[in-house]
Structure formats: structure tokens, C-alpha cells
Design a protein around this motif. Structure first.
Motif: not given
Length: 166
Positions: A77, A85, A88, A102, A111, A115, A120, A123
Motif C-alpha cells: 500500500v 491504490a 491498483l 494489496l 484500507q 482496496a 483488488a 488484501f
């Protein structure tokens, strides 16, 4: 694909070994993290099964994405030149078939939610066990393969001429 016989055993039965087609390429994973130890911790468990590329920041990662056919992007991150991000989002717009995972050293629920909302696949809070990492990567790979197969099927259906039903 049926196995191929490579040699005949002394008592007449062929020894069969599986040989994958030559056109099958190893999947490519790009690991992006500012810390060398973190990059190595994420890359090492994956090297046996995947081609693993590494980058220390978002800019070099974007260059690699443009030059290489990357199947999976694993990014931290917190990067020096852009956020994970942002990388991403760049990946989603320009390389929609590349799955993104991520990671962060801090387990922050907000977060993680952000994500996933941005697209994503997963995570990960670090440190992550090698077995858990391999499992998540395998799931991401399967998800990407399904998406590619779906696009191929959509293209095939779209290529068929409209038929008149009687």
C-alpha cells in the motif's frame, strides 16, 4: 491431453509421463515493495511455480507492466512514489486481466475495504505465511483464468453471425 509414452519398460508396458504442451508459459507475478526484505519474503515462496519480477516503487512497476505480460500484481500500500491504490487503479484501467493483491504491514480494515472496492482481488496483512500466500495466489490465478475464458467465450459468441429461426 493424454500422457505420452517416452520409453518401453523391459516387460513391454510403456512408461508414461505427463509432458505439458510447449505453448504453456509460466505465469508471471510482479512483486512491488519499497523494502528489499519484504519483496524477498513475498517473492521467495512463489519462485518455484511462477516467474517472479520485482520492483521497489510504482514507477518501475508501471514500466514492467507495460513491457511484460504480468498475470498477478502483488503491491504494498505504501510505495515511495505513489500509493498501492494508485498502482491498483492504473493496473485496472490499463491491464484489466491482471489480478492485484494489496499488502500492508499494518492491518487496517479501512484500507482493506477500500482496496476491495477499487478492484483488488485480496488484501494481505504482513507478515503472511508462505502457504497462505501460495493459496491466495492460486485462487487469484484461477480467478484470472476464468475471466480470460469468459472473454474468449464472449468473443466466440459475438463472432457468430445472427441466425434466423424458423
Amino acid at each position: 491431453m493424454p500422457p505420452r509414452a517416452f520409453r518401453v519398460l523391459p516387460y513391454g508396458r510403456p512408461l508414461t509421463l505427463y509432458s505439458p504442451p510447449m505453448s504453456v508459459r509460466r505465469k508471471t507475478i510482479l512483486v512491488v515493495d519499497a523494502g528489499e526484505e519484504a519483496r524477498e519474503a513475498l517473492a521467495a515462496p512463489l519462485r518455484r511455480e511462477y516467474r517472479v519480477l520485482r520492483a521497489a516503487a510504482g514507477g518501475p512497476a508501471a514500466e514492467i507492466l507495460m513491457k511484460e505480460e504480468v498475470d498477478l500484481l502483488i503491491t504494498d500500500v505504501d510505495l515511495p512514489d505513489m500509493s498501492g491504490a494508485e498502482l491498483l487503479q492504473l493496473s485496472r484501467v490499463n491491464f484489466p486481466l491482471t489480478e492485484v493483491i494489496l499488502t500492508s504491514a499494518r492491518a487496517d480494515v479501512d484500507q482493506a475495504v477500500d482496496a476491495i472496492k477499487l478492484g483488488a482481488f485480496h488484501f494481505l496483512a504482513r507478515p503472511v505465511s508462505p502457504d497462505a500466500l501460495r493459496t491466495i495466489v492460486a485462487h487469484a490465478e484461477a480467478h484470472a483464468d476464468r475471466n480470460r475464458r469468459l472473454l474468449r467465450l464472449e468473443d466466440q459468441v459475438g463472432d457468430q453471425a445472427p441466425r434466423e429461426f424458423i
